[in-house]
Design an enzyme around this catalytic site. Structure first.
Site, PDB file in Angstrom:
ATOM      1  N   ASN A   1      64.869  69.615 -29.309  1.00  0.00           N
ATOM      2  CA  ASN A   1      63.801  70.039 -30.213  1.00  0.00           C
ATOM      3  C   ASN A   1      63.549  68.967 -31.266  1.00  0.00           C
ATOM      4  OD1 ASN A   1      61.906  71.701 -31.442  1.00  0.00           O
ATOM      5  ND2 ASN A   1      63.421  72.890 -32.595  1.00  0.00           N
TER       6      ASN A   1
ATOM      7  N   HIS B   1      62.224  68.078 -35.132  1.00  0.00           N
ATOM      8  CA  HIS B   1      62.148  68.789 -36.413  1.00  0.00           C
ATOM      9  C   HIS B   1      61.690  67.815 -37.501  1.00  0.00           C
ATOM     10  CE1 HIS B   1      62.878  71.945 -39.279  1.00  0.00           C
ATOM     11  NE2 HIS B   1      63.483  71.058 -40.045  1.00  0.00           N
TER      12      HIS B   1
ATOM     13  N   SER C   1      64.027  64.515 -37.162  1.00  0.00           N
ATOM     14  CA  SER C   1      65.249  64.673 -36.373  1.00  0.00           C
ATOM     15  C   SER C   1      64.910  65.136 -34.970  1.00  0.00           C
ATOM     16  CB  SER C   1      66.174  65.725 -37.008  1.00  0.00           C
ATOM     17  OG  SER C   1      66.505  65.385 -38.333  1.00  0.00           O
TER      18      SER C   1
ATOM     19  N   ASP D   1      68.018  75.238 -36.031  1.00  0.00           N
ATOM     20  CA  ASP D   1      68.043  73.777 -36.187  1.00  0.00           C
ATOM     21  C   ASP D   1      69.441  73.264 -36.515  1.00  0.00           C
ATOM     22  OD1 ASP D   1      65.261  73.639 -35.723  1.00  0.00           O
ATOM     23  OD2 ASP D   1      64.863  74.142 -37.801  1.00  0.00           O
TER      24      ASP D   1
HETATM   25  C1  GAR Z   1      56.248  68.839 -35.378  1.00  0.00           C
HETATM   26  O1  GAR Z   1      56.383  68.190 -36.630  1.00  0.00           O
HETATM   27  C2  GAR Z   1      57.531  69.508 -34.988  1.00  0.00           C
HETATM   28  O2  GAR Z   1      58.673  68.787 -35.328  1.00  0.00           O
HETATM   29  C3  GAR Z   1      57.461  70.764 -35.805  1.00  0.00           C
HETATM   30  O3  GAR Z   1      56.142  71.196 -35.619  1.00  0.00           O
HETATM   31  C4  GAR Z   1      55.313  70.043 -35.482  1.00  0.00           C
HETATM   32  C5  GAR Z   1      54.455  70.214 -34.250  1.00  0.00           C
HETATM   33  O4  GAR Z   1      53.439  69.265 -34.196  1.00  0.00           O
HETATM   34  N1  GAR Z   1      58.442  71.727 -35.371  1.00  0.00           N
HETATM   35  C6  GAR Z   1      59.089  72.530 -36.201  1.00  0.00           C
HETATM   36  O5  GAR Z   1      58.875  72.571 -37.401  1.00  0.00           O
HETATM   37  C7  GAR Z   1      60.117  73.407 -35.517  1.00  0.00           C
HETATM   38  N2  GAR Z   1      60.901  74.096 -36.473  1.00  0.00           N
HETATM   39  P1  GAR Z   1      52.570  69.070 -32.897  1.00  0.00           P
HETATM   40  O6  GAR Z   1      52.212  70.439 -32.350  1.00  0.00           O
HETATM   41  O7  GAR Z   1      51.378  68.313 -33.370  1.00  0.00           O
HETATM   42  O8  GAR Z   1      53.397  68.283 -31.934  1.00  0.00           O
END
Ligand code: GAR
Length: 191
Positions: free
Chosen positions: A100, A102, A129, A138
């Site tokens: 995943n 983060h 991360s 996480d």
């Molecule tokens: C990313 O920054 C990802 O790391 C985060 O959501 C965003 C998705 O962006 N995930 C979290 O916060 C998970 N807890 P995207 O849909 O444009 O790839």
């Protein structure tokens, strides 16, 4: 994937190049309106959606999600912007080959609002991360991470926009290393 899919697009672009050693076999979402589904379709990648609302409980939702994922026999499952906790049965079946991204320097600022929480805490630096998913929030082993400075005047959007390219690079590099066998998630998860 739950969201816009910019990390997904970056991975699909990398995977479409001849010298990248991994391919994306399918893209799944928990939301039928996730922009990433359109991104996958653009690249001709099969998609599936398993919405929690369509199930009576999280365990049944997880079972269907797992069965959809397993149909594709992936070597690796990548969560990217997936904003729900996976039921333990799903994590148990897929981890440590379940990773995943983060938008914070874990274990700092875990959870759904990593960017907002870093700003609210007045942090002068945060980060990106990539982790192995375990049953915590996480909390799994860190595969890679990098610092990103918080700049004066940053908003959640401007900060997230600087974190995302770092996330993408970490993800693409790690998936390459996993595919080449130079990064062993089982060994990482054991240590
Ligand atoms: C990313 O920054 C990802 O790391 C985060 O959501 C965003 C998705 O962006 N995930 C979290 O916060 C998970 N807890 P995207 O849909 O444009 O790839």
């Amino acid at each position: 994937m739950s969201g816009g899919g910019s990390n997904l697009r970056a991975l699909l672009e990398a995977a479409a190049t001849a010298d990248y050693p991994a391919r994306v076999v399918a893209v799944g979402s928990d939301r039928p309106d996730a922009g990433g589904l359109d991104v996958a379709a653009e690249f001709g990648i099969p998609t599936f959606t398993v919405a929690l609302e369509d199930f009576g409980n999280r365990a049944d939702w997880g079972d269907e999600l797992l069965s959809q994922i397993e149909q594709w026999r992936p070597d690796l499952t990548v969560l990217s912007g997936f904003m729900r906790l996976l039921p333990p049965a799903v994590v148990g079946a897929l981890s440590p080959d379940l990773i995943n991204t983060h938008p914070a320097y874990l274990p700092e600022f875990p959870g759904a609002r990593g960017v907002r929480d870093a700003l609210a805490a007045g942090a002068t630096e945060t980060g990106a991360s990539l982790i192995v998913v375990d049953n915590g929030v996480d909390s799994g082993p860190v595969i890679a991470q990098e610092r990103v400075a918080v700049l004066p005047g940053d908003t959640e959007t401007t900060l997230h926009d600087r974190i995302k390219p770092v996330e993408r690079r970490l993800l693409i590099d790690a998936v390459r290393a996993i595919a080449l066998g130079t990064l062993d998630l089982k060994e990482l998860a054991r240590s």
